[in-house]
Design an enzyme around this catalytic site. Sequence first.
Site, short mmCIF file in Angstrom:
data_model
loop_
_atom_site.label_atom_id
_atom_site.label_comp_id
_atom_site.label_asym_id
_atom_site.label_seq_id
_atom_site.Cartn_x
_atom_site.Cartn_y
_atom_site.Cartn_z
N ARG A 287 -6.41 -11.92 -11.34
CA ARG A 287 -6.54 -10.52 -10.88
C ARG A 287 -7.38 -9.80 -11.92
NH1 ARG A 287 -2.20 -6.17 -8.70
NH2 ARG A 287 -2.66 -7.42 -6.87
N HIS B 166 -9.30 -8.39 -1.67
CA HIS B 166 -7.88 -8.74 -1.89
C HIS B 166 -7.46 -9.69 -0.76
CE1 HIS B 166 -3.99 -8.62 -3.51
NE2 HIS B 166 -3.63 -7.37 -3.31
N GLN C 279 -3.68 -10.80 0.03
CA GLN C 279 -2.94 -9.72 0.67
C GLN C 279 -3.24 -9.70 2.18
OE1 GLN C 279 -0.78 -7.05 -0.65
NE2 GLN C 279 -0.44 -6.97 1.55
N ASP D 81 -4.29 2.57 2.28
CA ASP D 81 -4.13 2.07 0.91
C ASP D 81 -4.24 3.29 0.01
OD1 ASP D 81 -3.98 0.43 -1.34
OD2 ASP D 81 -6.07 -0.23 -1.23
N CYS E 172 -0.40 -2.19 1.71
CA CYS E 172 -0.19 -3.32 0.79
C CYS E 172 0.78 -2.99 -0.33
CB CYS E 172 -1.53 -3.80 0.24
SG CYS E 172 -2.34 -2.62 -0.85
N ARG F 154 3.61 -11.91 1.48
CA ARG F 154 2.75 -12.37 0.38
C ARG F 154 3.20 -13.75 -0.06
NH1 ARG F 154 0.03 -8.76 -2.80
NH2 ARG F 154 -1.00 -10.63 -3.59
N1 NVA Z 1 -6.68 -0.82 -3.70
C1 NVA Z 1 -5.53 -1.00 -4.56
C2 NVA Z 1 -4.73 -2.18 -4.12
C3 NVA Z 1 -3.48 -2.41 -4.96
C4 NVA Z 1 -2.74 -3.65 -4.55
C5 NVA Z 1 -6.00 -1.17 -5.98
O1 NVA Z 1 -6.96 -1.91 -6.21
O2 NVA Z 1 -5.41 -0.56 -6.89
N1 CP Z 2 -0.15 -5.34 -2.98
C1 CP Z 2 -0.26 -5.83 -4.20
O1 CP Z 2 -1.18 -6.58 -4.54
O2 CP Z 2 0.72 -5.43 -5.06
P1 CP Z 2 0.76 -5.61 -6.64
O3 CP Z 2 -0.32 -4.75 -7.22
O4 CP Z 2 2.13 -5.15 -7.05
O5 CP Z 2 0.53 -7.06 -6.97
#
Ligand code: NVA
Ligand code: CP
Length: 322
Positions: free
Chosen positions: A117, A144, A147, A240, A280, A308
């Site tokens: 990540r 993502h 997800q 989101d 998500c 997930r």
């Molecule tokens: N768009 C959000 C998704 C979090 C799972 C982010 O990147 O923070």
């Molecule tokens: N939706 C998601 O990816 O959650 P986290 O940021 O908690 O991993």
Amino acid sequence: MLEAIKWNENKLQFKGKDFLQLSDFSTDEILYLLNEAIELKALQKAGKPHPFLSGKVLGMIFEKSSTRTRVSFEVGMLQLGGHAIFLSSKDIQLGRGESISDTAKVLSRYVDGIMIRTFSHDSVEELAEHATVPVINGLTDLHHPAQVLADLLTILEHKGKLAGLKLCYLGDGNNNMAHSLMEGAVKVGMDVSIASPPGYLPDGKITEKAIKTAKQTGCTIMITNDPIEAAKNADVIVTDVWTSMGQEEETSMRLQAFGEFQVNAELCKYAKDDFIFLHCLPAHREEEVTGEIIDGPHSVVFDEAENRLHAQKAILKLLLSK
Ligand code: NVA
Ligand code: CP
């Protein structure tokens, strides 16, 4: 195999070794993964052991925070008979400037797969290029995909099908979720509408590619600044956060820009009566979605979060047992 997700066995190629973005996979391959997820979920619910990855180890690099991704990948590896190692970039030498390519080469000597990540999608591509083991994208600024595989599984469970449904995404069209949803939904024949304020529309190249896919799978993509137009007749409403990780300095500007894109009861009147709501998570109640909607009867966000685990186990089983 569910009738709604039939695939052609001869079209399963899984050419690459990695899981970086959904556009790398064919419709048949995505449907195959969804079926695998359903089977793995059934085994887990029945309490039947399924150690397909006995003795295998997943390294998990995190340069951003996580609750769901970290826990679901770690638990998923354990349930598959393997093990996961959490590697915070603050603690490993990558955070002190060791190159991505050296990190990829070194980790490949120890582990059977790497989940990462991070911020730049290019970093994940670079890691995958230099790693000899599979690399799984656990979120970048652009995509993502893990997800969205879970999201498709959730929609399938609640609606009994995917092709022919309309998915509407409201909010930041230029983020990882909007991009992966657009890519994933058109692969499985769902009509997609995305409504975002000017300046926050999806990435041009990703959109172009998705439009080509939509033509092949017989569905449509609508990108608009009008949330009502996008929400009309939707089977699935998704949003989101308005400020993604790494964009914190833009928070107040974004709060102003996105106001009319909030998912609330008024806007949801335009969707079908039996629409489902996905997010998500993490969510900000009364910003991108009201509490009434996310905690209401149309919301399936906790099924989505659970999925997930099951969707990622399908990815892990495919890539790490190759
Ligand atoms: N768009 C959000 C998704 C979090 C799972 C982010 O990147 O923070
Ligand atoms: N939706 C998601 O990816 O959650 P986290 O940021 O908690 O991993």
